[in-house]
Design a protein around this motif. Sequence first.
Motif, short mmCIF file in Angstrom:
data_model
loop_
_atom_site.label_atom_id
_atom_site.label_comp_id
_atom_site.label_asym_id
_atom_site.label_seq_id
_atom_site.Cartn_x
_atom_site.Cartn_y
_atom_site.Cartn_z
N GLU A 278 0.79 -1.23 0.00
CA GLU A 278 0.00 0.00 0.00
C GLU A 278 0.82 1.28 0.00
OE1 GLU A 278 -3.77 0.13 2.29
OE2 GLU A 278 -2.91 -1.58 3.40
N ILE A 279 2.13 1.19 -0.04
CA ILE A 279 2.98 2.36 0.18
C ILE A 279 2.63 3.52 -0.75
CG2 ILE A 279 5.35 3.24 0.10
CD1 ILE A 279 6.26 0.51 1.14
N LEU A 280 2.55 3.27 -2.05
CA LEU A 280 2.27 4.34 -3.00
C LEU A 280 0.89 4.97 -2.76
CD1 LEU A 280 3.72 2.99 -6.37
CD2 LEU A 280 4.62 4.83 -4.94
N LYS A 281 -0.11 4.13 -2.53
CA LYS A 281 -1.46 4.65 -2.30
C LYS A 281 -1.54 5.43 -0.99
CE LYS A 281 -3.96 1.13 -4.95
NZ LYS A 281 -4.96 0.03 -4.89
N LEU A 282 -0.84 4.95 0.03
CA LEU A 282 -0.80 5.66 1.31
C LEU A 282 -0.13 7.03 1.14
CD1 LEU A 282 0.21 2.80 3.79
CD2 LEU A 282 -1.82 4.23 4.00
N ALA A 283 0.99 7.05 0.44
CA ALA A 283 1.71 8.31 0.24
C ALA A 283 0.85 9.32 -0.50
CB ALA A 283 3.00 8.04 -0.53
N LYS A 284 0.17 8.89 -1.53
CA LYS A 284 -0.71 9.80 -2.28
C LYS A 284 -1.85 10.31 -1.41
CE LYS A 284 -3.37 10.27 -6.56
NZ LYS A 284 -4.45 11.06 -5.92
N ALA A 285 -2.44 9.42 -0.61
CA ALA A 285 -3.59 9.81 0.23
C ALA A 285 -3.21 10.87 1.24
CB ALA A 285 -4.15 8.57 0.93
N VAL A 286 -2.06 10.71 1.91
CA VAL A 286 -1.67 11.69 2.93
C VAL A 286 -1.19 12.98 2.29
CG1 VAL A 286 -1.21 9.92 4.67
CG2 VAL A 286 0.65 10.68 3.18
N SER A 287 -0.53 12.88 1.14
CA SER A 287 -0.09 14.08 0.42
C SER A 287 -1.30 14.89 -0.05
CB SER A 287 0.79 13.70 -0.76
OG SER A 287 1.20 14.84 -1.48
N ASP A 288 -2.29 14.21 -0.56
CA ASP A 288 -3.50 14.90 -1.04
C ASP A 288 -4.19 15.66 0.08
OD1 ASP A 288 -3.09 13.97 -3.58
OD2 ASP A 288 -4.62 12.40 -3.49
N GLN A 289 -4.04 15.20 1.32
CA GLN A 289 -4.66 15.86 2.47
C GLN A 289 -3.80 16.99 3.03
OE1 GLN A 289 -7.75 15.47 3.77
NE2 GLN A 289 -8.14 14.12 2.03
N GLY A 290 -2.59 17.16 2.48
CA GLY A 290 -1.77 18.31 2.88
C GLY A 290 -0.57 18.00 3.74
N ALA A 291 -0.29 16.73 4.02
CA ALA A 291 0.91 16.40 4.80
C ALA A 291 2.15 16.95 4.07
CB ALA A 291 1.03 14.89 4.98
N VAL A 292 3.09 17.51 4.82
CA VAL A 292 4.27 18.13 4.21
C VAL A 292 5.47 17.18 4.18
CG1 VAL A 292 3.56 20.47 4.76
CG2 VAL A 292 4.95 19.19 6.41
N SER A 293 5.36 16.05 4.85
CA SER A 293 6.43 15.07 4.81
C SER A 293 5.86 13.72 5.22
CB SER A 293 7.58 15.45 5.76
OG SER A 293 7.13 15.51 7.11
N MET A 294 6.65 12.67 5.01
CA MET A 294 6.23 11.34 5.46
C MET A 294 7.46 10.55 5.84
SD MET A 294 5.25 9.16 2.05
CE MET A 294 6.51 8.73 0.83
N ALA A 295 7.24 9.54 6.67
CA ALA A 295 8.32 8.67 7.11
C ALA A 295 7.75 7.28 7.31
CB ALA A 295 8.95 9.19 8.39
N PHE A 296 8.63 6.29 7.40
CA PHE A 296 8.14 4.94 7.66
C PHE A 296 9.15 4.19 8.51
CE2 PHE A 296 11.20 3.54 4.61
CZ PHE A 296 11.35 2.16 4.79
N THR A 297 8.70 3.15 9.15
CA THR A 297 9.57 2.20 9.82
C THR A 297 9.12 0.80 9.43
OG1 THR A 297 8.17 2.10 11.81
CG2 THR A 297 9.98 3.69 11.83
N LEU A 298 10.05 -0.11 9.41
CA LEU A 298 9.76 -1.51 9.12
C LEU A 298 9.45 -2.21 10.44
CD1 LEU A 298 9.75 -3.43 6.64
CD2 LEU A 298 12.08 -4.05 7.27
N VAL A 299 8.42 -3.01 10.47
CA VAL A 299 8.02 -3.65 11.72
C VAL A 299 9.16 -4.50 12.28
CG1 VAL A 299 7.08 -5.77 10.67
CG2 VAL A 299 6.15 -4.93 12.85
#
Length: 357
Positions: free
Chosen positions: A244-265
Amino acid sequence: MNDDSYLKGRGAQRNTNNKFSAYSNEFRDDFLEFCHLEGEIADDNKTQYIPIFPKTIVNKVKSPDVGMNYSMNMYQGCEHGCIYCYARNAHEFWGYSAGLDFERKILVKQDAPVLLEAKLKSKSWKAETIVMSGNTDCYQPAERKFKLTRKCLEVFLKYRHPVGIITKNALILRDLDILKELSAHGLIGVNISVTSLSEETRRMVEPRTTTIKKRLEAIGVLSAAGIPVNAMLAPIIPGINSHEILKLAKAVSDQGAVSMAFTLVRLNGAIGEIFTDWIRKALPDKADKVLHQISECHGGSLNDSRFGIRKKGQGKIASQIHDMFDLAKRMYFKDKKFPTLNTGLYETYRDGQLKLF
């Protein structure tokens, strides 16, 4: 979920033994049969709020790969029940289990605002961002009752001190008035965790959290109000949400998030046992595949505790996740940047505004 023994509404499905305790507990069949015959409930599955009174509230973060130097937690334990939560292990230090106890025995630091103000009034304190929820979510359900997060935000505003927030609960919008005032001075940064766009997945891995829809709406409202939001796509769990990474990134960007980060479980301490028990009940057909893929990211183990590697992972699967994340940043976060918070006002406000005269 086709296991009749699955405990709905919770992440962990049982209490694991506390490694610091000489005692263990289990539900024996003869005890359960006795309860059935007597018409008694063996486990009412209710949440308890337990007041505690620590002497300090602001903690120095010594881990070099966390991205914060100071944190504070108004609550220990978290009713959200996220099955992967690294904070579960901390509950063992309080004499409880990292399993169901972590979700059902919530320790409440009722003096948190007083302790925070004492810290900010200290002559030796130098302004540096303090992050609320370095361990457990400051907007978990307990916050509706105790309002400690809101009271602490009022203290930060009073002293014009920078504060960060990590949450996955839309309850943060209740405090939009204070957040706007903090943002007007460059004093607030918010991190919203969005793990999946699937409600089915969300209900399984984060059973008592805000819906995905409301989290995305929270990002939108905060961003529209000028409050910087970093989206935490965390954790990425191979075989569950890694696609889901690409879809998640687009969804949060579309809502106005200015950055994103991730961690691996990573499933450190008791969490490996808790997660394994959960997935064999919740997703029995996928359990072996998911566990093997997690292990492949950590050198054949469910956990790797080495700083700098533990949250990133290694190997082919981890590399694919990193590549996908890098692509998502180029596609949806080009020219976006999370701001540095303002530390310049605190010295004036530490003693009120007496320094102005």
